[in-house]
Design a protein around this motif. Structure first.
Motif, short mmCIF file in Angstrom:
data_model
loop_
_atom_site.label_atom_id
_atom_site.label_comp_id
_atom_site.label_asym_id
_atom_site.label_seq_id
_atom_site.Cartn_x
_atom_site.Cartn_y
_atom_site.Cartn_z
N LYS A 61 0.69 -1.35 0.26
CA LYS A 61 -0.12 -0.11 0.08
C LYS A 61 0.45 1.26 0.36
O LYS A 61 0.23 2.14 -0.96
CB LYS A 61 -0.83 -0.17 1.22
CG LYS A 61 -1.86 -0.91 1.14
CD LYS A 61 -2.63 -0.62 2.28
CE LYS A 61 -3.61 -2.23 2.21
NZ LYS A 61 -4.58 -2.49 3.31
N SER A 62 1.88 0.98 0.69
CA SER A 62 2.65 2.81 0.92
C SER A 62 4.85 1.84 0.65
O SER A 62 4.65 0.55 1.19
CB SER A 62 2.93 2.95 1.83
OG SER A 62 2.90 2.53 2.95
N ILE A 63 5.15 3.19 -0.51
CA ILE A 63 6.54 2.55 -0.58
C ILE A 63 7.10 4.28 -0.19
O ILE A 63 6.69 5.50 -0.97
CB ILE A 63 6.93 1.73 -1.43
CG1 ILE A 63 8.43 1.88 -1.31
CG2 ILE A 63 6.55 2.30 -2.73
CD1 ILE A 63 9.22 0.94 -2.49
N THR A 64 8.24 4.32 0.56
CA THR A 64 8.63 5.25 0.85
C THR A 64 10.01 5.40 0.21
O THR A 64 10.72 4.71 0.40
CB THR A 64 8.94 5.78 2.14
OG1 THR A 64 7.53 5.87 3.25
CG2 THR A 64 9.67 7.29 1.87
N ILE A 65 10.38 6.17 -0.65
CA ILE A 65 11.47 6.11 -2.00
C ILE A 65 12.71 7.20 -2.13
O ILE A 65 12.42 8.27 -1.59
CB ILE A 65 10.84 6.35 -3.16
CG1 ILE A 65 10.01 4.95 -3.63
CG2 ILE A 65 12.06 6.03 -4.27
CD1 ILE A 65 9.54 4.85 -4.93
#
Length: 161
Positions: A61-65
Motif C-alpha cells: 500500500k505504501s513505499i517511501t522512496i
C-alpha cells in the motif's frame, strides 16, 4: 552492497522488513511475489530500484522512496494492485517502461523536477490513475515526456515558498 536477485524467493508471508543502510541497490526481483508485504521504507543509501523488484506485491500500500534513488527500472512495481499513490523523489532521473504496470488502485502520482526520461508505458494499465502532480510551471515539460493520453491528468503544484 545490494540485495541479491530474487533474494526472497519464498516470501509470501513477509509482511515487513527493515533494509540496512549498507544496501545501495534493490536487485532484480528482490521482493517479487511478496504478496503479504504492505509497506516498506527504503534507506537513503539506495540509489536504484531494479527490474521486477516489487512485482506482484499485491498488498503493498505504501513505499517511501528516498531522494538518493536515481533510477526505477522496468516492471519495478508491476502488479502492485493495492498501491494507491506514489511520490517519486527529486533525484530520480529515469523511470523505465512498465515500472507501475497494472497498479490498478494507483490514483495519484507526484513527479519531481528533473526526471529526464519517462518511458512510454510507465503507467500502463493504471486504470484508476486520476492525477499526476508535477512541480509548478512544469506541465509542458512533463507533457513532452508522458504519453498524450495522460496529459489531461497533469496538475501543477503550487510553487514552493
Amino acid at each position: 552492497t545490494r540485495i541479491d536477485h530474487y533474494a526472497f524467493n519464498d516470501c509470501s508471508s513477509l509482511e515487513s522488513i527493515t533494509i540496512p543502510e549498507s544496501v545501495k541497490d534493490i536487485g532484480v526481483g528482490t521482493f517479487r511475489w511478496c504478496t503479504a508485504l504492505e509497506s516498506i521504507t527504503l534507506p537513503v543509501s539506495v540509489t536504484r530500484i531494479g527490474c521486477y523488484a516489487f512485482m506482484g506485491c499485491t498488498s503493498l500500500k505504501s513505499i517511501t522512496i528516498p531522494k538518493s534513488v536515481t533510477r526505477i527500472e522496468q516492471n519495478a512495481f508491476k502488479g502492485c494492485t493495492s498501491l494507491e499513490s506514489i511520490v517519486i523523489p527529486k533525484g530520480v532521473t529515469m523511470i523505465c517502461d512498465f515500472a507501475f504496470d497494472g497498479c490498478t488502485s494507483l490514483t495519484t502520482v507526484t513527479l519531481p523536477v528533473g526526471v529526464k526520461k519517462i518511458e512510454d508505458d510507465v503507467f500502463y494499465e493504471c486504470s484508476a490513475l486520476a492525477t499526476i502532480y508535477v512541480p509548478a510551471k512544469k506541465a509542458d515539460y512533463y507533457k513532452k515526456r508522458l504519453p498524450e493520453e495522460l496529459h489531461d491528468k497533469i496538475v501543477e503544484l503550487e510553487p514552493e515558498k
